[in-house]
Design a protein around this motif. Structure first.
Motif, PDB file in Angstrom:
ATOM      1  N   ALA A 174       0.838  -1.196   0.000  1.00 13.06           N
ATOM      2  CA  ALA A 174       0.000   0.000   0.000  1.00 13.06           C
ATOM      3  C   ALA A 174       0.877   1.251   0.000  1.00 13.06           C
ATOM      4  O   ALA A 174       1.791   1.372   0.819  1.00 13.06           O
ATOM      5  CB  ALA A 174      -0.913   0.003   1.223  1.00 13.06           C
ATOM      6  N   PRO A 175       0.631   2.207  -0.907  1.00 11.09           N
ATOM      7  CA  PRO A 175       1.416   3.449  -0.930  1.00 11.09           C
ATOM      8  C   PRO A 175       0.930   4.400   0.160  1.00 11.09           C
ATOM      9  O   PRO A 175       0.411   5.491  -0.112  1.00 11.09           O
ATOM     10  CB  PRO A 175       1.140   3.990  -2.342  1.00 11.09           C
ATOM     11  CG  PRO A 175      -0.226   3.489  -2.667  1.00 11.09           C
ATOM     12  CD  PRO A 175      -0.353   2.147  -2.001  1.00 11.09           C
ATOM     13  N   ALA A 176       1.074   3.980   1.367  1.00 10.78           N
ATOM     14  CA  ALA A 176       0.589   4.749   2.518  1.00 10.78           C
ATOM     15  C   ALA A 176       1.345   4.294   3.757  1.00 10.78           C
ATOM     16  O   ALA A 176       1.990   3.244   3.763  1.00 10.78           O
ATOM     17  CB  ALA A 176      -0.915   4.553   2.701  1.00 10.78           C
ATOM     18  N   GLY A 177       1.269   5.111   4.799  1.00 12.36           N
ATOM     19  CA  GLY A 177       1.944   4.773   6.047  1.00 12.36           C
ATOM     20  C   GLY A 177       3.023   5.774   6.384  1.00 12.36           C
ATOM     21  O   GLY A 177       3.244   6.764   5.670  1.00 12.36           O
ATOM     22  N   THR A 178       3.734   5.512   7.442  1.00 15.33           N
ATOM     23  CA  THR A 178       4.730   6.470   7.909  1.00 15.33           C
ATOM     24  C   THR A 178       5.920   6.602   6.968  1.00 15.33           C
ATOM     25  O   THR A 178       6.652   7.593   7.038  1.00 15.33           O
ATOM     26  CB  THR A 178       5.236   6.057   9.304  1.00 15.33           C
ATOM     27  OG1 THR A 178       5.751   4.719   9.251  1.00 15.33           O
ATOM     28  CG2 THR A 178       4.111   6.128  10.329  1.00 15.33           C
ATOM     29  N   ASP A 179       6.116   5.612   6.098  1.00 15.80           N
ATOM     30  CA  ASP A 179       7.219   5.728   5.128  1.00 15.80           C
ATOM     31  C   ASP A 179       6.751   6.354   3.813  1.00 15.80           C
ATOM     32  O   ASP A 179       7.541   6.500   2.878  1.00 15.80           O
ATOM     33  CB  ASP A 179       7.864   4.372   4.863  1.00 15.80           C
ATOM     34  CG  ASP A 179       6.888   3.349   4.306  1.00 15.80           C
ATOM     35  OD1 ASP A 179       5.670   3.600   4.393  1.00 15.80           O
ATOM     36  OD2 ASP A 179       7.337   2.314   3.786  1.00 15.80           O
ATOM     37  N   ALA A 180       5.476   6.733   3.725  1.00 15.38           N
ATOM     38  CA  ALA A 180       4.922   7.326   2.508  1.00 15.38           C
ATOM     39  C   ALA A 180       4.952   8.847   2.616  1.00 15.38           C
ATOM     40  O   ALA A 180       3.925   9.527   2.523  1.00 15.38           O
ATOM     41  CB  ALA A 180       3.507   6.828   2.260  1.00 15.38           C
ATOM     42  N   LYS A 181       6.138   9.392   2.799  1.00 16.86           N
ATOM     43  CA  LYS A 181       6.293  10.834   2.955  1.00 16.86           C
ATOM     44  C   LYS A 181       6.062  11.550   1.632  1.00 16.86           C
ATOM     45  O   LYS A 181       6.470  11.079   0.574  1.00 16.86           O
ATOM     46  CB  LYS A 181       7.698  11.151   3.480  1.00 16.86           C
ATOM     47  CG  LYS A 181       7.947  12.631   3.708  1.00 16.86           C
ATOM     48  CD  LYS A 181       9.355  12.888   4.221  1.00 16.86           C
ATOM     49  CE  LYS A 181       9.608  14.380   4.400  1.00 16.86           C
ATOM     50  NZ  LYS A 181      10.989  14.658   4.870  1.00 16.86           N
ATOM     51  N   LEU A 182       5.413  12.712   1.713  1.00 18.30           N
ATOM     52  CA  LEU A 182       5.138  13.526   0.534  1.00 18.30           C
ATOM     53  C   LEU A 182       6.263  14.541   0.386  1.00 18.30           C
ATOM     54  O   LEU A 182       6.305  15.554   1.091  1.00 18.30           O
ATOM     55  CB  LEU A 182       3.786  14.227   0.668  1.00 18.30           C
ATOM     56  CG  LEU A 182       2.597  13.322   1.034  1.00 18.30           C
ATOM     57  CD1 LEU A 182       1.331  14.147   1.161  1.00 18.30           C
ATOM     58  CD2 LEU A 182       2.421  12.217  -0.006  1.00 18.30           C
ATOM     59  N   GLU A 183       7.172  14.273  -0.535  1.00 16.53           N
ATOM     60  CA  GLU A 183       8.334  15.138  -0.709  1.00 16.53           C
ATOM     61  C   GLU A 183       7.937  16.473  -1.335  1.00 16.53           C
ATOM     62  O   GLU A 183       7.049  16.552  -2.179  1.00 16.53           O
ATOM     63  CB  GLU A 183       9.381  14.445  -1.588  1.00 16.53           C
ATOM     64  CG  GLU A 183       9.894  13.122  -1.047  1.00 16.53           C
ATOM     65  CD  GLU A 183      10.755  13.279   0.195  1.00 16.53           C
ATOM     66  OE1 GLU A 183      11.148  14.426   0.494  1.00 16.53           O
ATOM     67  OE2 GLU A 183      11.022  12.261   0.851  1.00 16.53           O
ATOM     68  N   ASN A 184       8.625  17.522  -0.899  1.00 14.16           N
ATOM     69  CA  ASN A 184       8.440  18.887  -1.411  1.00 14.16           C
ATOM     70  C   ASN A 184       7.046  19.446  -1.126  1.00 14.16           C
ATOM     71  O   ASN A 184       6.634  20.428  -1.726  1.00 14.16           O
ATOM     72  CB  ASN A 184       8.716  18.968  -2.916  1.00 14.16           C
ATOM     73  CG  ASN A 184       8.976  20.399  -3.378  1.00 14.16           C
ATOM     74  OD1 ASN A 184       9.717  21.140  -2.737  1.00 14.16           O
ATOM     75  ND2 ASN A 184       8.362  20.800  -4.474  1.00 14.16           N
ATOM     76  N   VAL A 185       6.310  18.828  -0.234  1.00 12.97           N
ATOM     77  CA  VAL A 185       5.025  19.370   0.216  1.00 12.97           C
ATOM     78  C   VAL A 185       5.275  20.141   1.507  1.00 12.97           C
ATOM     79  O   VAL A 185       5.721  19.562   2.502  1.00 12.97           O
ATOM     80  CB  VAL A 185       3.989  18.250   0.433  1.00 12.97           C
ATOM     81  CG1 VAL A 185       2.736  18.803   1.093  1.00 12.97           C
ATOM     82  CG2 VAL A 185       3.642  17.584  -0.892  1.00 12.97           C
ATOM     83  N   GLN A 186       5.012  21.438   1.474  1.00 13.45           N
ATOM     84  CA  GLN A 186       5.298  22.294   2.621  1.00 13.45           C
ATOM     85  C   GLN A 186       4.152  22.347   3.624  1.00 13.45           C
ATOM     86  O   GLN A 186       4.365  22.609   4.805  1.00 13.45           O
ATOM     87  CB  GLN A 186       5.609  23.713   2.138  1.00 13.45           C
ATOM     88  CG  GLN A 186       6.802  23.792   1.199  1.00 13.45           C
ATOM     89  CD  GLN A 186       8.085  23.338   1.865  1.00 13.45           C
ATOM     90  OE1 GLN A 186       8.423  23.779   2.961  1.00 13.45           O
ATOM     91  NE2 GLN A 186       8.811  22.443   1.216  1.00 13.45           N
TER      92      GLN A 186
END
Length: 672
Positions: free
Chosen positions: A504-516
């Motif tokens: 699943a593309p979700a969880g604590t390792d699914a960080k949204l890069e460059n989202v402020q």
């Protein structure tokens, strides 16, 4: 055995093993459809990095939602995407077919040689590439070739203005061209096969065909840029030492910039030259000597880098002429800048009486961006001519589709775009990421949006809430609200590469890069109100930053009880389907009997076992994880009579641990 045994001895025969490897397809090739400041119209172009997108489509642009999404896609782990540029053109523009920037190039007598169009060749045809970008393309022509009296060089430069300064974005040079139609270095064919900036054709600006080129020498050629375009009469004499002439610097692109005139002095430092070849460097040195430190950088660079060339054979029939071009060393260089020579002894120097304006380059003009923003008709396009989303028909494989601009349309048009896109992606065994409009900024608004757009529910689509804020390079890196589709597509790619499409593309390792920042800060209870509706939430957790906290398809609402509730299960199924679809094409036209069925079971089984060993399925053994069935039970005699072979493949998917329940009990201590 060998077809013929004719001599005593040992014969070697090779036998096919029946093993045909099924290779898994890519899972995270994204596609973006939107308006862009440049690029081929209704053509899918592959981009393997943000630099490719910037070069082909102009990069970030404030009117293009997808330009921000594409940047987010690559920053979050995406590696490959296809970009389709669409534009809404009014009927008058289409009727005139005057949407690309263009220019006519003529010979020294004013006869049209060829038309230049902004664009490049794709799949053998000239791609329509409208846009204002083409108005910043400049051409230079010179005769400094291996055959100076017969051929010409063509230099093509695309320039952009950034912070008031002009920067060369791309440059191409084509040498030793000719207008001889049958020659291998024929200008039109040579440029069209190679150039990524312009295309040439033999039409005038209205689209009327030009007169046929001669078939025998001499062949015409375009006039040198920066010259009068015609030979000058032979002068009376070489000008004497200390002769003066005026040099005027002007910016033809900006009449508000004042003209500056300087007096240049010839200095021979010895005997006067006796030939024009010897005079040329003295004229050049006199112009360059005017570049004093006190001058503005733009003006100084034009003078300091000025060059003087001598053209012609030096006969009465073909007299010499001087060509003077300003330097371009300054970052402030303006392509329309000119050097004008004005002098009483102009005739003696080989210049016509009066003045010669040195127009250094041809400039393309009349490029149009089309009507912005684009509408639903342009985004959807049409299947027959392969426009809009159907331009992806020319792409072999697309897994994820993003149409960020659709969220900015009104409700009816947005639903029309996403509904058609969902149907199309289902036919391609792909997945659609739906963006929500900027007004959907609260929990209540999102719940209302889901109710209004309930017809969009699909097992091959997902929606995320809330929108995200990213730095805007086109606006001083101030935060800009964008839909999450590009970011999530990149997250899918990163998760597929590191964990597999079944994760699943979700969880604590699914960080949204460059989202402020996120447009709305959800609590657990608010998350709990959206999750049962099939809305994937983006959350902010201390220590983990902004992450994806949902993995449901739009059929993931609890009330639907769909077997395709979760994104990883659906995407894994699409991956298996596409891989087997491509990997079993060899079966077609093979004898439909047990030997074929055995080969099918072997090859498909090997593929499924490989996924099992990677952890894609439930179960401790292959028998618990998957099955492949192809025999006389799945393929009856009636099926065989109809030319049908039926293959049944089943798998036990891994469902994500969406809810973690911890049971804590207090126990009594040792009472003894």
């Amino acid at each position: 055995m060998p077809s013929a045994l004719t001599y005593p001895g040992v014969y070697i025969e090779e036998r096919a093993s029946g093993v045909r490897t099924i290779t898994g397809v890519a899972t995270s090739i994204a596609a973006f459809v939107d308006s862009f400041p440049r690029g081929p119209l209704n053509e899918a172009v592959q981009c393997l990095g943000y630099a490719d997108f910037e070069r082909e489509f102009g990069g970030i642009h404030t009117t293009s939602e997808a330009s921000y999404g594409i940047k987010q896609f690559f920053q979050n782990g995406g590696a490959e995407c296809w970009v389709v540029r669409v534009a809404t053109l009014d009927s008058a523009t289409v009727a005139e077919n005057a949407i690309e920037a263009r220019a006519m190039v003529e010979d020294s007598l004013g006869t049209a040689m060829f038309r230049v169009l902004a664009g490049r060749r794709l799949r053998g045809a000239i791609a329509t590439d409208p846009g204002d970008w083409g108005n910043h393309v400049f051409l230079e022509i010179d005769y400094d070739t291996s055959a100076p009296t017969e051929t010409f060089n063509l230099s093509i430069t695309e320039q952009v203005i950034e912070n008031g300064r002009r920067r060369v974005l791309r440059n191409e040079v084509f040498r030793n061209l000719t207008m001889e139609l049958a020659a291998p270095n024929y200008a039109v064919d040579t440029v069209n096969e190679t150039s990524r900036i312009v295309q040439l054709d033999r039409f005038d600006l209205t689209g009327t065909a030009l007169a046929a080129l001669p078939t025998t020498a001499p062949f015409p050629r375009p006039a040198v840029s920066g010259s009068e375009g015609a030979d000058l009469p032979m002068p009376a004499a070489i000008p004497p030492n200390t002769s003066t002439f005026d040099v005027t610097v002007a910016d033809d692109t900006d009449p508000a910039v004042p003209r500056a005139t300087h007096t240049a002095t010839l200095s021979y430092a010895g005997a006067a030259p006796l030939t024009y070849q010897a005079l040329r460097p003295h004229i050049e040195a006199a112009i360059r000597a005017l570049a004093l430190p006190a001058l503005a950088e733009t003006e100084r660079s034009l003078l300091a880098g000025a060059t003087v060339r001598l053209l012609g054979k030096g006969t009465t029939a073909s007299p010499y002429r001087f060509v003077v071009q300003g330097g371009r060393g300054s970052p402030d260089y303006l392509a329309g800048s000119t050097l004008t020579i004005e002098t009483a002894i102009a005739q003696d120097m080989g210049f016509p009486t009066g003045s010669i304006a040195n127009v250094q380059q041809y400039q393309l003009a009349d490029g149009l961006d089309g009507l912005l923003p684009v509408d639903d008709v342009a985004l959807i396009g049409s299947e027959a001519p392969k426009t809009g989303i159907y331009a992806l028909e020319d792409v072999d494989l697309v897994n994820i589709l993003c149409i960020p601009h659709a969220a900015d349309l009104d409700g009816t048009n947005m639903r029309a775009v996403y509904d058609q896109a969902a149907v199309y992606m289902s036919s391609r065994r792909g997945f659609l990421l739906i963006d929500i409009p900027p007004a959907t900024a609260t929990l209540d608004a999102m719940q209302t949006w889901m109710t209004e757009n309930d017809p969009l529910r699909s097992r091959d689509a997902a929606v995320y809430f809330p929108r995200t804020f990213v730095p805007d390079p086109a606006n001083g890196n101030r935060l800009r609200s964008i839909g999450a589709s590009g970011t999530i597509a990149g997250l899918y790619a990163r998760t597929d590469a590191t964990r597999g499409v079944w994760k699943a593309p979700a969880g604590t390792d699914a960080k949204l890069e460059n989202v402020q920042a996120l447009a709305y800060a959800l609590t657990d209870l608010q998350n709990g109100a959206l999750n049962p509706l099939g809305v994937n939430c983006l959350r902010t957790f201390p220590g983990y930053s902004h992450i994806s906290w949902g993995a449901r398809t739009l059929e993931g609402a609890d009330t639907l009880a769909s077997e395709w509730k979760y994104i990883p299960i659906r995407r894994l199924a699409l991956y298996i389907e596409e891989s087997l679809f491509r990997g079993t094409k060899w079966v077609v036209f093979e004898p439909n009997d047990e030997p074929l069925w055995a080969q099918i079971r072997l090859n498909v089984g090997v593929f499924m076992n490989g996924l099992f060993r990677q952890g894609a399925f439930q179960g401790k053994t292959p028998q618990e994880a998957y099955f492949v069935k192809c025999d006389k039970e799945t393929t009856t005699q009636a099926d065989r009579n109809l030319g049908i072979v039926n293959i049944l493949v089943g798998f036990a998917p891994l469902k994500p641990a969406e809810f973690v329940v911890l049971t804590i009990q207090q126990i009594a201590g040792d009472l003894q």
